[in-house]
Each structure stands twice: as structure tokens, then as C-alpha cells.
Design an enzyme around this catalytic site. Sequence first.
Site, PDB file in Angstrom:
ATOM      1  N   CYS A  67       0.818  -1.218   0.000  1.00  0.00           N
ATOM      2  CA  CYS A  67       0.000   0.000   0.000  1.00  0.00           C
ATOM      3  C   CYS A  67       0.853   1.270   0.000  1.00  0.00           C
ATOM      4  CB  CYS A  67      -0.995   0.043   1.148  1.00  0.00           C
ATOM      5  SG  CYS A  67      -2.211   1.336   0.832  1.00  0.00           S
ATOM      6  N   CYS A  99      -6.007   2.396  -4.779  1.00  0.00           N
ATOM      7  CA  CYS A  99      -5.476   2.960  -3.549  1.00  0.00           C
ATOM      8  C   CYS A  99      -6.453   4.032  -3.063  1.00  0.00           C
ATOM      9  CB  CYS A  99      -4.097   3.560  -3.828  1.00  0.00           C
ATOM     10  SG  CYS A  99      -3.266   4.015  -2.313  1.00  0.00           S
TER      11      CYS A  99
END
Length: 394
Positions: free
Chosen positions: A163, A338
Amino acid sequence: MSKKFQVVIVGGGTAGITVAARLMNEENPPSSVAIIEPSDKHWYQPLWTLVGGGVFPKEDSMRDEGDFIPDGVEWIKDEVTTFAPDDNKVETAKNGEIGYDALIVCPGIQIDWGKIEGLKETLGKNGVASNYSYDHVDQTWAFLEDFGGGNAIFTYPDTPIKCAGAPQKIMWLAEHHFNRIGVRSETDVYFASAGGGIFGVAHYGEPLGRLVKQRDIKTRFKHTLKKVDGKKKKATFDKEGEEVVMDFDFIHVTPPMSAPDFIKKSPIAAESGWVDVDKHTTQHNKYKNVFSLGDASSLPCSKTGAAIRKQAPVTVENVQAFLKKRPLKGSYDGYASCPLVTGYGRLILAEFGYGGVPMESFPFDQRQERYSMWLLKTQGLPNMYWHGMLRGRA
Ligand SMILES: Cc1cc2nc3c(=O)[nH]c(=O)nc-3n(C[C@H](O)[C@H](O)[C@H](O)COP(=O)(O)OP(=O)(O)OC[C@H]3O[C@@H](n4cnc5c(N)ncnc54)[C@H](O)[C@@H]3O)c2cc1C
């Protein structure tokens, strides 16, 4: 050999459970499937950003692993130590050798805490936080809640990480929080990154760059964190060979990461250390009955659960085709998403494929901060994860 299965899955995290569930939902599932996973618990890690921001208690991110092992799949509660792909078997710590016709490797990413001097000793104390550790993630909020102004630093390392948005998501939440509690004018917020920009995908880097200016974030690019001295509240960075020391009152560290050591040392690793697979089929480049997806794979995408959601059906289709001796037709396009939290109630939903090409889902400009996308992150996605993705349905 103690046991053999038609399909063996290494790791029962996001990728392992999703793939297992999808395999078992097939009209003709493999005759036997095993998951080798040592942990009793399963974590929805994307929630940790919101835990660090004080939105959820950390316990909301955790479930019993046993509740997600699909019916018909044997759970071998153990860890894999080595691979013997020429003999179609893996070695485990307690259960000896396990054989397979097809192997799916997804043990996640390794966090190299020890690569930053002093970090392990001070993490969770002295204003040093990291959302990358379940054990310490609630401490992020404890520090932020009591923050009385000063220097708040948010770091980004010089390695691939899971991430890539998470290091700045917590910064945006903190910045918003400092405003709410009235200490923003006495606070300097720094984004100190080994990289050269706020976000690697240009389409979203541009609006984020605007927010950096609007919210007076001080960027320190090409700064790689090397050392944290919690007691003296000093962080030492390498800036292209030059040592830079910064004082902090709060620091959120995103640690360096790499492929797990047992993968790095194994014959299935690429030179980079990741499991060496084709970027479209997820099949190993040398051992054709080995597949890999998720954070441990060499797939050159952003390492996220959202990417795994698209990799899993491709891997399942191709493993099934392989077992039936048919050509592999499944192809992964690099999709990753994201959800860039930019404050409480604000979110930019980045979605892109290989090469950073935008692959957006909604019929509006996703580069704008939206409350609806915040609801997606805080309500929609956790539910989709536990009830859809891990059940092989989403
Ligand atoms: C703070 C944070 C924020 C994030 N935010 C987002 C987000 O907003 N959106 C998003 O999509 N993703 C996000 N992610 C990333 C996402 O959680 C990961 O990309 C995803 O969980 C990776 O799945 P995986 O199955 O590859 O690894 P994991 O889910 O980490 O699972 C790996 C499993 O392998 C097991 N294992 C390890 N070693 C062995 C061994 N030797 N033998 C057998 N099993 C082993 C582990 O116990 C673990 O259960 C975030 C992550 C973090 C930490």
C-alpha cells in the site's frame, strides 16, 4: 513424503484465502486443496490506516483464521521453510514434506524493522509510531490524540512496500486532526520520502501535489530514514549521500520491506527476491506448476489487497487450466486501487493498471476528494472484504 494434495497454497492471508475460496467455488474444484498458514488470526490490514487515525479500534481488523478456511480445504497450521520445485514439494517446520500437483505461493511481504537503527527499541514509545504493525497501530492514535504541536514527520522508505498510499494517508488524517484540536499553527508537517514525488502515478500525483501546497505540507524528497533516536527525538536520513538530522515530536515510520527471507533464498525467487512469475498469467517463469500472487510475487503492480482481488480469479482460472492441461487464458492487467484518505470524510480513489494507466470504476472525476469515497473505504470495502472477497464472491 508425509502428505500430498492436488493444490497447495502457501500463506492464508488476503491472497491465500481468496484463491482457496474461489477454487472451492468452481464447478469442478481440485480433488484436494491445502493451505499452509501458521497464524490463528487473519487481519484486514487496510483498516490500520483508520485505526491509526482513531476511527476504529484495532480489534475490528482481526478475525479467527479458522472462520475463513473454506469447507473442504485442509488447514495445515505450520510454516513453509523451503521449496523443492523439481520434486513438487515444500518443506514445513513441523509437518515434514508436503507434495503438490500445483503450488500457489502467497506468504506476503516481510517488514525489515531492523534495517532502521534504533527503531525496534523505540517503536510505540517516544512519539515513534507505525501503522505497519498490528501490535503498535493503536499507539499512533494515542500519540496523535495528545499531540501538543511541534514537528510531525511521515516517512517513506526506498523499497517496494505494501500500500504505497498508506504512508501519506495517515499524514492527511493527522494534519486534519491537528487543525481540529487547534495545534496546526504550532505544527510543521513533513513528508520525508526516499522517493522523488508525493505519489508514483502522475494522474493522482497532480491533485495530491495541490493538496500538499494548500495544506502546507513540507516535503523532503530523496530522504531515506536510517536511524531513529526516540529518547533524543531525532531522526537521521540519508539524502543522496549526505546525512540529514531532523528533530521530531511525532514520527510515523513506514519501514523498509522485502520478500520474505525463505522466499529470497529459494529456487523460486527472481533476482529481486520476489517469486518469479509472468506478469499476466501469474505462472512461474521456470516451474510451470507454481503460481504466485499478492505481495510476495514479482507482479510489477502496486502491492495491495485491491490488486489481489483481480489477480485471484486469473490465478484460479490458470491453475485449473494447468491441471486440465489446457492453455492458460487468464490475464492480469496490473489493476490496483489505492483509496487515498486525504482527511476525515475525504478521499481520492486512485485506480490504475500497469504503467500507471488510470482504470477508474466511477462515472465522475475520482481525483476530487469525496465523502462518498470515504464511506466506501470505511463501510463498503471492509464488508466487501470479509463477506465477499474472502468467500470467493467479490
Ligand atoms: C497500513 C496498511 C494499509 C493498507 N491499506 C490498503 C488499502 O487501503 N487497500 C488495499 O488494497 N491494500 C492495503 N494494504 C495492503 C494489503 O493489506 C496487502 O497488500 C495484502 O494484505 C497482501 O496480501 P497477501 O496475501 O499477499 O499477504 P498477507 O495478507 O500479509 O498474508 C500473508 C500470509 O502468509 C503467512 N505466511 C508468512 N510466512 C509464511 C510461511 N513461511 N509459511 C506459510 N505461511 C506464511 C502469514 O502468516 C500471512 O497470513 C494495506 C496494508 C497496510 C499494512
